[in-house]
Motif scaffolding. Structure first.
Motif, PDB file in Angstrom:
ATOM      1  N   PHE A 144       0.836  -1.201   0.000  1.00 23.49           N
ATOM      2  CA  PHE A 144       0.000   0.000   0.000  1.00 23.49           C
ATOM      3  C   PHE A 144       0.875   1.256   0.000  1.00 23.49           C
ATOM      4  O   PHE A 144       0.635   2.190  -0.767  1.00 23.49           O
ATOM      5  CB  PHE A 144      -0.919   0.000   1.218  1.00 23.49           C
ATOM      6  CG  PHE A 144      -1.678   1.291   1.380  1.00 23.49           C
ATOM      7  CD1 PHE A 144      -2.731   1.599   0.537  1.00 23.49           C
ATOM      8  CD2 PHE A 144      -1.326   2.195   2.362  1.00 23.49           C
ATOM      9  CE1 PHE A 144      -3.421   2.783   0.673  1.00 23.49           C
ATOM     10  CE2 PHE A 144      -2.002   3.390   2.510  1.00 23.49           C
ATOM     11  CZ  PHE A 144      -3.067   3.680   1.663  1.00 23.49           C
ATOM     12  N   VAL A 145       1.903   1.262   0.847  1.00 24.22           N
ATOM     13  CA  VAL A 145       2.793   2.429   0.922  1.00 24.22           C
ATOM     14  C   VAL A 145       3.561   2.592  -0.376  1.00 24.22           C
ATOM     15  O   VAL A 145       3.695   3.700  -0.901  1.00 24.22           O
ATOM     16  CB  VAL A 145       3.756   2.291   2.133  1.00 24.22           C
ATOM     17  CG1 VAL A 145       4.803   3.379   2.115  1.00 24.22           C
ATOM     18  CG2 VAL A 145       2.989   2.315   3.432  1.00 24.22           C
ATOM     19  N   LYS A 146       4.069   1.482  -0.921  1.00 22.91           N
ATOM     20  CA  LYS A 146       4.823   1.549  -2.180  1.00 22.91           C
ATOM     21  C   LYS A 146       3.953   2.068  -3.323  1.00 22.91           C
ATOM     22  O   LYS A 146       4.387   2.933  -4.085  1.00 22.91           O
ATOM     23  CB  LYS A 146       5.380   0.176  -2.517  1.00 22.91           C
ATOM     24  CG  LYS A 146       6.254   0.170  -3.734  1.00 22.91           C
ATOM     25  CD  LYS A 146       6.828  -1.204  -3.994  1.00 22.91           C
ATOM     26  CE  LYS A 146       7.661  -1.188  -5.256  1.00 22.91           C
ATOM     27  NZ  LYS A 146       8.146  -2.515  -5.603  1.00 22.91           N
ATOM     28  N   ASN A 147       2.748   1.554  -3.433  1.00 27.64           N
ATOM     29  CA  ASN A 147       1.856   2.015  -4.499  1.00 27.64           C
ATOM     30  C   ASN A 147       1.467   3.474  -4.308  1.00 27.64           C
ATOM     31  O   ASN A 147       1.360   4.219  -5.273  1.00 27.64           O
ATOM     32  CB  ASN A 147       0.602   1.139  -4.553  1.00 27.64           C
ATOM     33  CG  ASN A 147       0.890  -0.245  -5.082  1.00 27.64           C
ATOM     34  OD1 ASN A 147       1.869  -0.443  -5.791  1.00 27.64           O
ATOM     35  ND2 ASN A 147       0.056  -1.205  -4.722  1.00 27.64           N
ATOM     36  N   HIS A 148       1.265   3.878  -3.073  1.00 31.47           N
ATOM     37  CA  HIS A 148       0.919   5.271  -2.808  1.00 31.47           C
ATOM     38  C   HIS A 148       2.092   6.192  -3.151  1.00 31.47           C
ATOM     39  O   HIS A 148       1.900   7.266  -3.721  1.00 31.47           O
ATOM     40  CB  HIS A 148       0.523   5.449  -1.344  1.00 31.47           C
ATOM     41  CG  HIS A 148       0.126   6.843  -0.999  1.00 31.47           C
ATOM     42  ND1 HIS A 148      -0.998   7.447  -1.506  1.00 31.47           N
ATOM     43  CD2 HIS A 148       0.725   7.763  -0.203  1.00 31.47           C
ATOM     44  CE1 HIS A 148      -1.083   8.686  -1.047  1.00 31.47           C
ATOM     45  NE2 HIS A 148      -0.047   8.891  -0.245  1.00 31.47           N
ATOM     46  N   MET A 149       3.323   5.784  -2.794  1.00 30.96           N
ATOM     47  CA  MET A 149       4.496   6.609  -3.080  1.00 30.96           C
ATOM     48  C   MET A 149       4.757   6.715  -4.585  1.00 30.96           C
ATOM     49  O   MET A 149       5.188   7.748  -5.064  1.00 30.96           O
ATOM     50  CB  MET A 149       5.726   6.027  -2.391  1.00 30.96           C
ATOM     51  CG  MET A 149       5.634   6.045  -0.894  1.00 30.96           C
ATOM     52  SD  MET A 149       5.709   7.685  -0.233  1.00 30.96           S
ATOM     53  CE  MET A 149       7.253   7.590   0.587  1.00 30.96           C
ATOM     54  N   GLU A 150       4.496   5.650  -5.320  1.00 27.45           N
ATOM     55  CA  GLU A 150       4.707   5.678  -6.770  1.00 27.45           C
ATOM     56  C   GLU A 150       3.735   6.617  -7.464  1.00 27.45           C
ATOM     57  O   GLU A 150       4.026   7.108  -8.557  1.00 27.45           O
ATOM     58  CB  GLU A 150       4.576   4.272  -7.343  1.00 27.45           C
ATOM     59  CG  GLU A 150       5.747   3.379  -7.004  1.00 27.45           C
ATOM     60  CD  GLU A 150       5.568   1.954  -7.505  1.00 27.45           C
ATOM     61  OE1 GLU A 150       4.441   1.615  -7.940  1.00 27.45           O
ATOM     62  OE2 GLU A 150       6.541   1.197  -7.436  1.00 27.45           O
TER      63      GLU A 150
END
Length: 55
Positions: A4-10
């Motif tokens: 979730f964090v990785k997708n949000h940061m991307e």
């Protein structure tokens, strides 16, 4: 959670600059600290190192 964090940061545009800026700040700080330690006068270092014992 990490996905979730990785997708949000991307999804944030321009975020790839922040790791480079933080590395530059980190590197600059330690280079300046290294330079200060090696150019400090020996008398000053001796005086400051004896401050806790002067009571």
């Amino acid at each position: 959670m990490l996905k979730f964090v990785k997708n949000h940061m991307e999804s944030i545009t321009g975020i790839e600059i922040y790791p480079m800026i933080s590395l530059l700040i980190f590197f600059t700080f330690f280079v300046l600290l290294f330079w200060w330690v090696f150019t400090a006068k020996k008398e000053y270092i001796k005086t400051v190192s004896n401050l806790p014992l002067d009571n």
